[in-house]
Design an enzyme around this catalytic site. Structure first.
Site, PDB file in Angstrom:
ATOM      1  N   LYS A   1      -7.183  -4.883  -2.918  1.00 29.19           N
ATOM      2  CA  LYS A   1      -7.974  -5.377  -1.793  1.00 29.19           C
ATOM      3  C   LYS A   1      -8.839  -4.259  -1.250  1.00 29.19           C
ATOM      4  O   LYS A   1      -8.535  -3.081  -1.453  1.00 29.19           O
ATOM      5  CB  LYS A   1      -7.044  -5.912  -0.700  1.00 29.19           C
ATOM      6  CG  LYS A   1      -6.139  -4.819  -0.164  1.00 29.19           C
ATOM      7  CD  LYS A   1      -5.187  -5.335   0.888  1.00 29.19           C
ATOM      8  CE  LYS A   1      -4.276  -4.230   1.367  1.00 29.19           C
ATOM      9  NZ  LYS A   1      -4.970  -3.086   1.976  1.00 29.19           N
TER      10      LYS A   1
ATOM     11  N   ASP B   1       0.784  -1.249   0.000  1.00 29.20           N
ATOM     12  CA  ASP B   1       0.000   0.000   0.000  1.00 29.20           C
ATOM     13  C   ASP B   1       0.813   1.295   0.000  1.00 29.20           C
ATOM     14  O   ASP B   1       0.477   2.233   0.743  1.00 29.20           O
ATOM     15  CB  ASP B   1      -0.954   0.003   1.212  1.00 29.20           C
ATOM     16  CG  ASP B   1      -1.992  -1.113   1.166  1.00 29.20           C
ATOM     17  OD1 ASP B   1      -1.963  -1.922   0.222  1.00 29.20           O
ATOM     18  OD2 ASP B   1      -2.834  -1.187   2.088  1.00 29.20           O
TER      19      ASP B   1
ATOM     20  N   CYS C   1      -2.095  -2.795   7.635  1.00 28.78           N
ATOM     21  CA  CYS C   1      -1.972  -3.740   6.521  1.00 28.78           C
ATOM     22  C   CYS C   1      -0.714  -4.589   6.587  1.00 28.78           C
ATOM     23  O   CYS C   1      -0.747  -5.770   6.245  1.00 28.78           O
ATOM     24  CB  CYS C   1      -2.096  -3.004   5.201  1.00 28.78           C
ATOM     25  SG  CYS C   1      -3.781  -2.383   4.994  1.00 28.78           S
TER      26      CYS C   1
HETATM   27  C1  VGL Z   1      -4.707   0.760   5.687  1.00 29.02           C
HETATM   28  C2  VGL Z   1      -6.226   1.724   7.089  1.00 29.02           C
HETATM   29  C3  VGL Z   1      -7.198   1.642   6.120  1.00 29.02           C
HETATM   30  C4  VGL Z   1      -3.300   0.283   5.466  1.00 29.02           C
HETATM   31  C5  VGL Z   1      -5.672   0.652   4.701  1.00 29.02           C
HETATM   32  O1  VGL Z   1      -2.857   0.198   4.301  1.00 29.02           O
HETATM   33  O2  VGL Z   1      -2.626   0.006   6.488  1.00 29.02           O
HETATM   34  N1  VGL Z   1      -4.996   1.279   6.881  1.00 29.02           N
HETATM   35  N2  VGL Z   1      -6.917   1.109   4.934  1.00 29.02           N
END
Ligand code: VGL
Ligand code: ZN
Length: 212
Positions: free
Chosen positions: A115, A17, A160
Site C-alpha cells: 500500500k 508494516d 496504520c
Molecule cells: C505508517 C506513517 C507513514 C505506518 C506508514 O505504518 O503506521 N506511518 N507511513
C-alpha cells in the site's frame, strides 16, 4: 472475563508494516518497534491464516517532507484529500528500509498486501487509501475467503494499525487489536486519539495473553 479467545477458521491475523524503516535505525523509527517481533513470532503460531502489509512508496511520494520544499517531517499540510502528516522518506520500493524485519518468522503468510504506491495518495489503512475512497482490494479478498474476524498487530499503532482497524470494522468485520504486539509513533497526541477512536467504535484492544 479472563477467558482466552479461541482462534478458529474464520479468523485471520493482519501483521501491519513490520519493516526496517519503522524499526530502530530506520528512517521513520517508531520507538521500541523491534519489540513487536518476538510477540508476533509467537502469535502467528496460533493463526493458520496470516496476511502481511507492506508500506511501499515510490520515490518522491507526496507523504514525504522532502517532496515539499520548506516543510519538515512531522508537520501537517493540506493536500487534495485533506490534512496529511509529512514523514521522512521511508519504505521506498525496492530499498532495504522497505523490507520486512529479517527476524520476523511468518513463512505461512498467505498474502503480502502493499500500500502507499500511488504517488499522490498516502495509505495508512490496509483497506482504503487516505483519500478514503481508493480501495486496496483487501476487504474483497478477506470476504471472498470467508474471514469474519480480523486481529491486528504491528506498526504503527496510531497510524496504520488504527486506520486499518477502523476500516475493517466499517467493512463489517469483527476486529481486535493485540495492543502489546503493537508500538506507536505518538505525533500530536495520536496515541490517545487512537485509543479513543477505537473504543468509540467498539473495537477491542486486547493483550496477547488472551489469545488462545
Ligand atoms: C505508517 C506513517 C507513514 C505506518 C506508514 O505504518 O503506521 N506511518 N507511513
Ligand atoms: Zn508510509
Amino acid at each position: 472475563m479472563n477467558e482466552k479467545i479461541a482462534i478458529g477458521d474464520g479468523d485471520i491475523l493482519l501483521v501491519v508494516d513490520v519493516q526496517n524503516d519503522f524499526c530502530p535505525g530506520g528512517s521513520l523509527a517508531v520507538p521500541h518497534a523491534d519489540e513487536v517481533v518476538l510477540p508476533i513470532n509467537r502469535l502467528v503460531l496460533r493463526f493458520e491464516h496470516v496476511v502481511l502489509t507492506q508500506d511501499w512508496h515510490p520515490r518522491g511520494h507526496q507523504s514525504f517532507a522532502s517532496a515539499h520544499p520548506g516543510s519538515k517531517p512531522y508537520e501537517t499540510i493540506n493536500v487534495a484529500y485533506g490534512p496529511q502528516v509529512l514523514w521522512p522518506d521511508h519504505c521506498v520500493q525496492g530499498t532495504p528500509g522497505a523490507e520486512f524485519r529479517n527476524d520476523l518468522q511468518i513463512p505461512h503468510a498467505e498474502l503480502v498486501l502493499r500500500k502507499g504506491y500511488h504517488k499522490e495518495i498516502d495509505s495508512y489503512s490496509a483497506f482504503y487509501e487516505n483519500d478514503r475512497k481508493t480501495p486496496t482490494g483487501l476487504a474483497g479478498y478477506l470476504r471472498e475467503r470467508g474471514f469474519k474476524r480480523i486481529f491486528l498487530a504491528g506498526l504503527a499503532f496510531d497510524f496504520c494499525v488504527r486506520y486499518s482497524a477502523e476500516d475493517a470494522h466499517r467493512e463489517g468485520f469483527s476486529v481486535l487489536v493485540i495492543e502489546d504486539a503493537c508500538r506507536g509513533i505518538d505525533v500530536a497526541g495520536s496515541m490517545s486519539a487512537s485509543r479513543q477512536a477505537l473504543s468509540a467504535r467498539g473495537v477491542r484492544c486486547v493483550s496477547i495473553d488472551f489469545i488462545g
